[in-house]
Design an enzyme around this catalytic site. Structure first.
Site, mmCIF file in Angstrom:
data_model
loop_
_atom_site.group_PDB
_atom_site.id
_atom_site.type_symbol
_atom_site.label_atom_id
_atom_site.label_comp_id
_atom_site.label_asym_id
_atom_site.label_seq_id
_atom_site.Cartn_x
_atom_site.Cartn_y
_atom_site.Cartn_z
ATOM 1 N N HIS A 125 0.914 -1.306 -0.008
ATOM 2 C CA HIS A 125 0.188 -0.098 -0.042
ATOM 3 C C HIS A 125 0.937 1.200 0.174
ATOM 4 O O HIS A 125 0.563 2.149 -0.593
ATOM 5 C CB HIS A 125 -0.914 0.024 1.082
ATOM 6 C CG HIS A 125 -2.081 -1.225 1.165
ATOM 7 N ND1 HIS A 125 -3.108 -1.305 0.246
ATOM 8 C CD2 HIS A 125 -1.987 -2.274 2.041
ATOM 9 C CE1 HIS A 125 -3.653 -2.253 0.631
ATOM 10 N NE2 HIS A 125 -3.132 -3.114 1.575
ATOM 11 N N LYS B 135 8.376 -9.674 21.717
ATOM 12 C CA LYS B 135 8.102 -8.441 22.156
ATOM 13 C C LYS B 135 8.840 -8.476 23.673
ATOM 14 O O LYS B 135 9.422 -9.177 23.942
ATOM 15 C CB LYS B 135 6.474 -8.560 22.392
ATOM 16 C CG LYS B 135 5.838 -9.711 22.993
ATOM 17 C CD LYS B 135 4.405 -9.687 23.199
ATOM 18 C CE LYS B 135 3.877 -10.640 23.908
ATOM 19 N NZ LYS B 135 2.248 -10.826 23.990
ATOM 20 N N LYS C 269 3.939 -18.149 33.906
ATOM 21 C CA LYS C 269 3.939 -17.988 35.364
ATOM 22 C C LYS C 269 4.758 -16.870 35.694
ATOM 23 O O LYS C 269 5.743 -16.544 35.154
ATOM 24 C CB LYS C 269 4.546 -19.138 35.997
ATOM 25 C CG LYS C 269 4.286 -19.296 37.640
ATOM 26 C CD LYS C 269 4.651 -20.590 38.076
ATOM 27 C CE LYS C 269 4.749 -20.580 39.692
ATOM 28 N NZ LYS C 269 3.441 -20.003 40.350
#
Length: 616
Positions: free
Chosen positions: A516, A569, A586
């Site tokens: 685009h 990330k 955890k």
């Protein structure tokens, strides 16, 4: 008149012959030291020069001395004032005949020994010894292990020490020899170590000719004009027929004068001459590089206006004379003020104008960011110094080449150098044989701390303008890979534990476009934020088997990454993450290297600074 014997050094031999105050009493060239120390044939058997077919009488006689094992005897009889020992001759191949009672007969077979002579010598030796032959073959010491070379070098030292006082031995090319790399191992070899330590031999290897005033310029050390000559010779224009230039012979000659302690009053004069020699060599290198860069500009600039940032006084002439290219602007780039000014001009005048201008960077300095700055301004492929790939195998020490690359390595590693202006430092580490291989390109910064343990096959590949930093006390199991692609940073904290097959990927390694906007969304430093091109691992992080760390990944202290996880990330401290893509499994966890601790307060358990709750 000062007398010498030269074992394996054409360079020193030529220098001695040029000096009327020097005499060479024994000249031995390209004879394997391993063969020299070999056993003799039985009494009554010998070779004569008339039986051989080498290209010269000298080579026929020299080979006979080796076959009859007379070279060390000749050295004792010559009784020279100094012996020049060239460690490069340890690469000379030799022929070995192994008999069934473990007796072996060796003789040198460099390129000038003819095949018919090798066949004749082997046949006569077998007949003389009269025992069953187990094997016969050419042996190439270049393929020896560290332990094999160390054993042979140690043996040579002991034998020479019984013939010539150690203070009379001058060493050439120690930086290139396995002996210099293996110094610490040799120190630990018992009786041989006592001989070496007693006679201060290792210090003489590292400070050739034992003249501290000149040791930094001597070619046994890294920062030396010899490096420049050797490197530039790969690109032609420095020496003819693989022989060194006359300036280099003069330089070695001066070193020999200084080494022998003669003409002390001329040292100040020699200082000036050595500086002149240095400048001459650098000018020759700049000329070679200027010519190569001009050729590259002609191929790449596509009719655009050329802007040169940096100094190479030959480049401008080559551009004009060879291709009629006259730069639109030449920006000096030597002093800090000039560097600041050049970057300001580039930013204000040439930003985002790559369709009109082509940027040329004739020199790249270690620790500088000029290449990256130009790419950030929209120039994806500025012309940079040409680099013919070369290798530093099992390298340990300090080394600076003619392209501005600087290596400060305190443990053996393998380097492939394909660029300019990089800085590589490696602290005292524990590295298995052939474990660490590093590929270096343009303006990389690679820094590895101390006490890093690498078990097997770790690869670090750096593309242009990339950074890799690894903290102290990290461990890497087999098959670790770090790919720092262009303009990326990979930073690993201290005390991190890597399981087998952990991979770091600074970005995709290829160009991806948004159809685009037509923007490069993977590798253009203008479009991709720095944090997306950075991997940052905190301290005391455990990375599980075959996990993959991607650009944009940031893991805080004390966390655990599960096997085969893909991390792209940010994650907080003291958490366990897993999955594709990774997510928190955890929180509020801590880990220890030992599997045998049941109590967090036991010895070898979790260090105090990593016993924390997860902070979001």
């Amino acid at each position: 008149m000062i007398s010498f014997a030269t074992l394996g050094s054409r360079i020193a031999d030529d220098c001695i012959n040029r000096n009327k105050d020097f005499e060479n009493k024994l000249r031995v060239v390209q004879i394997s030291p391993i063969s020299v120390l070999g056993k003799k044939l039985p009494e009554g058997f010998s070779f004569s020069p008339e039986q051989l077919h080498c290209d010269s009488e000298y080579h026929n006689k020299l080979l006979c001395d080796d076959l009859n094992k007379n070279i060390l005897d000749n050295l004792g009889k010559a009784n020279p004032d100094y012996v020049v020992l060239d460690f490069l001759d340890f690469e000379t191949p030799y022929y070995e005949i192994q008999f069934d009672d473990k007796f072996s007969y060796k003789f040198s077979c460099p390129g000038w020994v003819k095949k018919e002579d090798i066949t004749y010598i082997a046949k006569k030796a077998i007949a003389a010894i009269g025992k069953k032959v187990v094997s016969q073959k050419a042996v190439y010491p270049r393929a020896f292990t560290d332990e094999q070379i160390t054993a042979h070098v140690s043996n040579l030292i002991k034998i020479l020490g019984s013939i010539v006082p150690f203070e009379k031995i001058l060493v050439l090319n120690a930086r290139h020899s396995v002996f210099a790399f293996m110094a610490n191992r040799i120190k630990a070899m018992g009786s041989a170590a006592e001989i070496i330590a007693k006679n201060n031999f290792l210090d003489r290897v590292y400070n050739a000719y034992s003249q501290s005033e000149y040791s930094q310029k001597c070619f046994s050390l890294g920062d030396c004009p010899d490096t420049t000559v050797l490197m530039a010779n790969q690109n032609e224009g420095i020496a003819d027929e693989n022989r060194f230039s006359s300036e280099y012979y003069d330089y070695v000659n001066k070193c020999l004068v200084i080494a022998t302690g003669e003409e002390e009053d001329k040292k100040s004069q020699l200082d000036a001459k050595l500086e002149t020699f240095n400048q001459t060599m650098h000018d020759k290198v700049d000329s070679v590089l200027g010519n190569l860069i001009a050729d590259a500009v002609q191929r790449e600039y596509g009719g655009k206006q050329v802007v040169v940032v940096g100094d190479n006084k030959f480049l401008i002439d080559f551009l004009k004379k060879k291709y009629n290219i006259i730069p639109a602007e030449v920006l000096p780039y030597s002093t800090e003020e000039e560097k600041k000014n050049a970057k300001n001009i580039l930013s204000k005048k040439y930003k985002e104008k790559s369709k009109t201008y082509h940027i040329v960077l004739p020199k790249l300095e270690a620790g500088d960011d000029l290449f990256y700055t130009v790419r950030k301004l929209g120039y994806s492929r500025p012309t940079v110094p040409f680099c013919e790939k070369y290798y530093l195998d099992k390298f340990k020490g300090y080394f600076k080449d003619h392209l501005g690359n600087v290596f400060d390595i305190k443990n053996n590693a393998y380097f492939t150098v394909m660029g300019a202006g990089s800085r590589v430092s490696l602290g005292e580490c524990v590295i298995s044989a052939e474990a660490l291989k590093v590929h270096v390109n343009h303006q990389n910064r690679i820094k590895m701390g101390k006490n890093i343990r690498i078990s097997n096959r770790m690869l670090i590949v750096c593309w242009d303008n990339s950074v890799v930093e690894i903290g102290d006390d990290c461990t890497f199991a087999e098959g670790g890979e770090i790919y720092a692609y262009k303009d990326t940073k990979i930073k690993i904290g201290k005390d991190c534990m890597h399981a087998k097959g952990v991979a770091y990927l600074g970005n995709s390694g290829h160009s991806i476009f948004d159809m685009h906007t037509l923007d490069n969304i993977s590798s253009d430093p203008r479009k991709v934020p720095e944090e997306k091109r950075t991997i940052e691992i905190g301290n005391h992080v455990w990375l599980g088997r075959d996990c993959v760390l991607m650009g944009g990944c940031k893991i805080a202290d004390g966390s655990i990454v599960g096997a085969k996880a893909v991390v792209n990330k940010k994650f907080p401290n003291n958490c366990s993450i897993a999955g594709i893509p990774a997510k928190i499994i955890k929180k509020d966890v801590a880990w220890a290297r030992s599997i045998e601790v049941f109590d967090i307060d036991e010895m070898y358990s979790v260090p105090e600074e990593y016993r924390n709750f997860t902070e979001e």
